[in-house]
Design an enzyme around this catalytic site. Structure first.
Site, PDB file in Angstrom:
ATOM      1  N   GLY A  31       0.844  -1.196  -0.098  1.00 31.56           N
ATOM      2  CA  GLY A  31      -0.036   0.018  -0.076  1.00 31.56           C
ATOM      3  C   GLY A  31       0.816   1.382  -0.165  1.00 31.56           C
ATOM      4  N   HIS A  46       3.446   4.644   2.978  1.00 34.27           N
ATOM      5  CA  HIS A  46       4.830   4.061   3.712  1.00 34.27           C
ATOM      6  C   HIS A  46       5.953   4.775   3.018  1.00 34.27           C
ATOM      7  CE1 HIS A  46       2.057   1.097   6.090  1.00 34.27           C
ATOM      8  NE2 HIS A  46       1.754   0.725   4.910  1.00 34.27           N
ATOM      9  N   ASP A  86      -1.919  -8.301   0.560  1.00 40.90           N
ATOM     10  CA  ASP A  86      -0.914  -8.632  -0.360  1.00 40.90           C
ATOM     11  C   ASP A  86      -0.620 -10.164  -0.628  1.00 40.90           C
ATOM     12  OD1 ASP A  86      -0.029  -5.968  -0.204  1.00 40.90           O
ATOM     13  OD2 ASP A  86       0.713  -6.106   1.697  1.00 40.90           O
ATOM     14  N   HIS A 139       0.074   0.537  10.117  1.00 47.87           N
ATOM     15  CA  HIS A 139      -1.331   1.100   9.794  1.00 47.87           C
ATOM     16  C   HIS A 139      -1.931   1.213  11.155  1.00 47.87           C
ATOM     17  CE1 HIS A 139       0.178  -1.830   6.833  1.00 47.87           C
ATOM     18  NE2 HIS A 139      -0.049  -0.993   5.989  1.00 47.87           N
TER      19      HIS A 139
END
Lengths: 317, 317
Positions: free
Chosen positions: A41, A44, A97, A206
């Site tokens: 995602g 990051h 993922d 997260h």
């Protein structure tokens, strides 16, 4: 963000021709080299896309903020990275993922492209040691990508690259501490809370719940707690050489990372460890979270050589 | 902070033997090379100390947070940097620094060491163009240090290094935008205020009042306003080549810098400019301020060569 990234790093990185959510090293596929892919995602930064480059990742699948890239994006990254020697996909062990990478691997196989994978599982707070295969990957991915990138560049075959990446993971542990939450831009406010004066020890990248919520402590104590959590789990022998990565989480002043590092170094030396290499700065972040991630990798001669191997990527200093 | 910094970068940087507030390149003084010194208050990490290194600054005087280093610290830095070829002191044009640098220069002269200086004056918001010698130095210092570091490494004498540093300054402009204030640790709370939903355009690196306080705008408009302020003042000719530095101010997620950069690049290209080099990340910060500083340097062949010259310092990527 992606447009700005591609413009800023067009000396090294280009967009994939068929997929807007894949970025790749300008010279990929590199003839005779195992292809390397990661993905995850957004939010990051500089991970994941900042680790594409020379002797690093060949292609990266870019997801929405805090969401897995699509299976199609991983597939297109595999196809972009493959020079005929197969592809190693090195990612962070999150459910989305994992699912999408496996779908993409099946699809690539039908095209005759072999893809094998390793997941980083460095976050000691994300699952107990007995089930460490369930742990998430956080900043430790940087050490996996750097060493595997070098291994592939030195001519290793796919199985050798996979074996090395797993060895890097097996020797790496991380922990985070969060002082403030982060806000997903599309939501506009934090989706979890850390009260002023509190900190969350072991928080995920997260905002996943950590080990506990504590009153904010002095840096010296936070540093010691972080180093102890990592070392107790890694269990390096006395005299072992280690690499240390101390990453800000997005809104952490660099000054505060150095304040923490002074104490982390003291703790590691007290444990009889020898510090071979140190990386300090924003390497893997969580949007605008204030906090830090400590990663320690236990080294041998091979890992030292691979860490030191020449490489060029926007996320590296 | 300083202890952590020295531990993390002991491959490149050591503490001065006589002054705890001076850090220096491990091989300084470099035989036959003009010595280079900078200095300033802490809280701007990786500036100033992160720009010590190979073909960069030889020694740096480190002040308390947002305070000038002492004259003694500048003096000790000069003495550490001098190899007999004289010293160039390249700093940021703040009142305290100016005073202490000049005292230190007089003291060094008595010891037979010649020190000349250049002050960065890149912040277009800090004084009108007619009095630009009064402007403060902000992130533009990075370009001054990088090019002067290379010039000295290539064997230039003191006057040539000073001339080059002044040329870098003359061709460099910056502007900041602040979205949140910063808190000096010893005070514990911000000493100025930016209301939620507001931004301060042209804010200084210590919270000095900017051009105006505005309602927070979309990134596209902020980027355009910043680029326009810099280019209108710099007045590069159509077709000119430029280097761009976009620095976070301490608490700015890297993602947001790339969002801004996408629009900055579009504006610069619209102005007929050619972007030769881009640096994005935390290069000069203001504690935990959220915001960004845009710096543009107009290039010629000499400045391009000096920017590209090999160098190694913790603050460089």
């Amino acid at each position: 963000m992606l447009k700005g990234f591609l413009k800023a790093h067009d000396d090294l990185i280009v967009k994939n021709e068929t997929n807007d959510r894949v970025v790749q090293y300008k010279n990929t596929p590199v003839e005779g080299k195992v292809g390397l892919v990661t993905g995850g995602g957004s939010g990051h930064e500089p991970a994941f896309l900042g680790y594409v480059g020379e002797n690093m990742m060949d292609a990266v699948a870019v997801g929405e903020v805090f969401s897995s890239p699509s299976a199609q994006a991983f597939y297109d990254a595999f196809m972009a990275a493959d020079s005929g020697k197969g592809v190693a996909c090195l990612f962070g062990n999150y459910a989305g993922d994992n699912m999408n990478v496996k779908m993409a691997i099946r699809k690539a196989k039908k095209q005759g492209v072999t893809v094998k994978y390793v997941t980083a599982t460095d976050d000691v707070a994300s699952s107990p040691k007995e089930t460490k295969e369930k742990r998430h990957g956080i900043a430790g991915g940087v050490f996996m990508w750097k060493t595997a990138g070098a291994k592939a560049a030195m001519g290793a075959d796919l199985d050798e690259v996979i074996e090395l990446a797993q060895k890097a993971v097996d020797n790496t542990r991380s922990i985070c501490v969060g002082l403030s939450p982060c806000a997903i831009p599309a939501v506009g406010h934090p989706n979890f809370d850390i009260k002023e004066g509190d900190m969350e020890f072991g928080i995920g990248h997260h905002g996943e719940p950590g080990i506990n919520v504590q009153k904010l402590k002095p840096a010296k104590e936070i540093a010691k707690d972080m180093a102890k959590a990592v070392i107790d789990d890694l269990e390096p022998e006395n005299g072992a050489e280690v690499a240390v990565l101390l990453s800000g989480l997005g809104a952490t002043p660099i000054m505060e990372l150095y304040v923490l590092y002074d104490e982390i170094e003291a703790y590691l030396k007290d444990q009889g460890l020898s510090i071979y290499k140190v990386l300090i700065g924003d390497y893997v972040t969580s949007l605008d979270m204030n906090g830090a991630a400590l990663t320690v990798m236990k080294l041998d001669e091979e890992l030292k050589e691979l860490l030191d191997y020449d490489a060029k990527a926007p996320g590296l200093k």
